[in-house]
Design an enzyme around this catalytic site. Structure first.
Site: not given
Ligand code: MSP
Length: 507
Positions: A19, A22, A127, A130, A144, A147, A295, A298
């Site tokens: 999304h 990411h 959790c 997380c 959590c 979440h 935030k 899903k």
């Molecule tokens: N798999 C772990 C990270 C491991 S790194 C060794 C993880 N993955 S995640 O898919 O949940 O991705 C989290 C990251 O996605 C956040 O730290 C950020 O970089 C990005 N984002 C996810 N949602 C976001 C927003 N709503 N806004 C900005 N960035 C965000 O955590």
């Protein structure tokens, strides 16, 4: 030999589809990677997917497929999205790859041999979303804190990483290297966490099978965060190519969201110290993109898929928005209306109009080729200011400020045209001054195309082509290529072309 530069995004969980949250981190990392390449650096730009752990195992079970089949599918979605967004990652690591498994096992063995991993019994509140343990004090209304869902009470015999032994060394490290955590507010947060005291954390699980077995006790699989963090090392040769690892480690920038600061700024440097490796040079934790002040998740059904916005704004319009409209650091609210407004003002009006005005006038007044004359007027200074501003800001990862400096050059060029009025000069039959004024405008456009290329690579390359310039912006080298008058442009055949950023008109 070119200087190495290593930048990473988090590796994304495969239980979710990509999304705009990411893609936010990934686009920013891409802009930084493209920028460093313009300076001639040998860039490793790493992204990938985090594929082990209970969450993925459960997601696969729900769908009646194996965890790997599930990971194959979603990992591919991330790859496709990065391709769509013109992301120039040089590597894409999956934690299920053999190169990663080998490196993680070697890393674990090192830490174990150093005596910082030990067997213990643990009872805690876990959790799954997380993949983290919490203490009673961390919970909000018994759930959590991230979440808002119930946590599981878990008792396990686990191997523990002795994080508590690293409090002193972490504090020392962050005192000696205040730049290692940015922005400054996040640094204070981390220092606060360390000073509160650090708990050992378990690095293995016997309750699940979907993970990397511990090399000395294969009944246990590696805790997903321990496994995931090590990707930054295994991707550059840890456990497989020591020379390459030595060249790129320590990493220059880990770009992450603020949700995973603790893992990157507390766990990870301590793990590296325990394995005898240097901690990261910089961890930059940015804020969250919120939708309607909330935030994205899903469960809230408010996730926005990048492809939907690309269909409307184009790849460059998408990339530009997240770079220019959000300050890199604090939380920012995503709004469709703001995206339309900024696209129209910065891309359709400022950038697009400058390009079409200048190319049209050059076609009509000087025969459609770059004149061999220039005024060398106010735009010389504006161009210098654009490069200096961009460099100073990008050194601090201030992306909106940096490209703001480039857009100032665009505004200055538009103002210069208003001021010099080439149409009046042309009508008055002053061919020499008309040519010289347009010569300045075309030179400013060349510099704009070059400096804007990390964020709007398509439009920049197209403008470059229409200016009759050889190669592409990405083949150029800074600072030389951005110097006023540095390119041999006389007689270049110009092309008007269609609007680079057609206006978006909404009822
Ligand atoms: N798999 C772990 C990270 C491991 S790194 C060794 C993880 N993955 S995640 O898919 O949940 O991705 C989290 C990251 O996605 C956040 O730290 C950020 O970089 C990005 N984002 C996810 N949602 C976001 C927003 N709503 N806004 C900005 N960035 C965000 O955590």
């Amino acid at each position: 030999m070119a200087q190495p530069f290593f930048v990473t995004t988090p590796i994304y969980y495969v239980n979710d589809v990509p999304h705009i949250g990411h893609s936010y981190t990934t686009v920013v990392a891409d802009v930084l990677a493209r920028w460093r390449r313009l300076w001639g650096d040998d860039v490793v730009f790493l992204t990938g997917t985090d594929e082990h752990g209970l969450k993925v195992q459960r997601a696969a079970e729900e769908r009646g497929v194996t965890p790997l089949e599930w990971a194959d599918q979603t990992s591919e979605r991330f790859r496709e999205t990065w391709k769509l967004l013109d992301i120039t990652n040089t590597d894409f690591i999956r934690t299920t790859e053999p190169r990663h498994r080998v490196g993680v096992q070697q890393f674990l063995q090192r830490v174990y041999d150093n005596g910082d991993i030990e067997l213990d019994t643990y009872e805690g509140l876990y959790c799954v979303a997380c993949e983290l343990y919490y203490t009673e004090a961390d919970l909000v209304d018994g759930s959590c804190p991230i979440h808002g869902t119930p946590v599981d009470r878990v008792t396990e015999e686990n191997y523990f990483f002795r994080l508590s032994r690293y409090e002193g060394r972490l504090l020392e490290h962050y005192t000696a290297h205040p730049e290692a955590i940015e922005p400054a507010g996040k640094r204070s947060e981390v220092l606060g966490l360390i000073k509160q005291g650090l708990l050992d954390f378990s690095v293995s699980r016997t309750s699940i099978t979907w993970g990397i077995p511990l090399p000395w006790d294969p009944e246990h699989v590696t805790y997903v965060w321990f496994d995931a963090l090590v990707n930054y090392c295994t991707a550059v040769g840890y456990g497989s190519d020591p020379e390459r690892f030595a060249r790129f480690w320590p990493v220059d920038y880990h770009l992450i969201g603020k949700d995973i600061l603790r893992q990157h700024a507390v766990y990870w440097p301590a793990m590296l110290m325990a394995a005898g490796e240097a901690p990261p040079r910089h961890v930059f934790a940015h804020g969250f993109l919120l939708v309607g002040g909330e935030k994205m998740s899903k469960t809230r059904m408010n996730q926005i898929a990048p492809a939907d916005l690309v269909a409307e704004f184009g790849v460059d319009g998408f990339r530009y928005h997240f770079i220019a409209d959000q300050r890199f650091g604090p939380d920012g609210d995503f709004s469709y209306e703001a995206m339309v407004a900024r696209y129209n003002s910065d891309l359709a009006n400022n950038f697009g109009n400058l390009a079409s005005r200048v190319l049209n006038m050059a076609t009509n007044y000087v025969g459609g080729t770059t004149p061999d004359a220039r005024e060398d007027g106010t735009l010389v200074e504006s161009s210098r200011a654009a490069l200096d501003g961009l460099r100073d800001c990008l050194d601090q990862l201030d992306f909106s400020g940096g490209f703001g400096a480039v857009w100032q050059l665009i505004k200055d060029a538009n103002a210069y045209i208003e001021d010099r009025q080439p149409w009046v000069l042309h009508k008055a039959g002053d061919a020499a001054t008309t040519a010289a004024v347009l010569g300045d405008c075309l030179e400013a456009l060349r510099i704009v195309a070059l400096l804007a290329s990390p964020v709007i690579p398509h439009a920049a390359a197209e403008l470059w082509r229409r200016l009759g310039l050889d190669g592409a912006p990405e083949d150029q080298r800074l600072p030389g290529a951005a110097a006023w008058g540095s390119a041999d442009t006389e007689g270049n055949r110009l092309e008007k072309g269609a609007s680079l950023f057609p206006r978006i008109d909404r009822p």
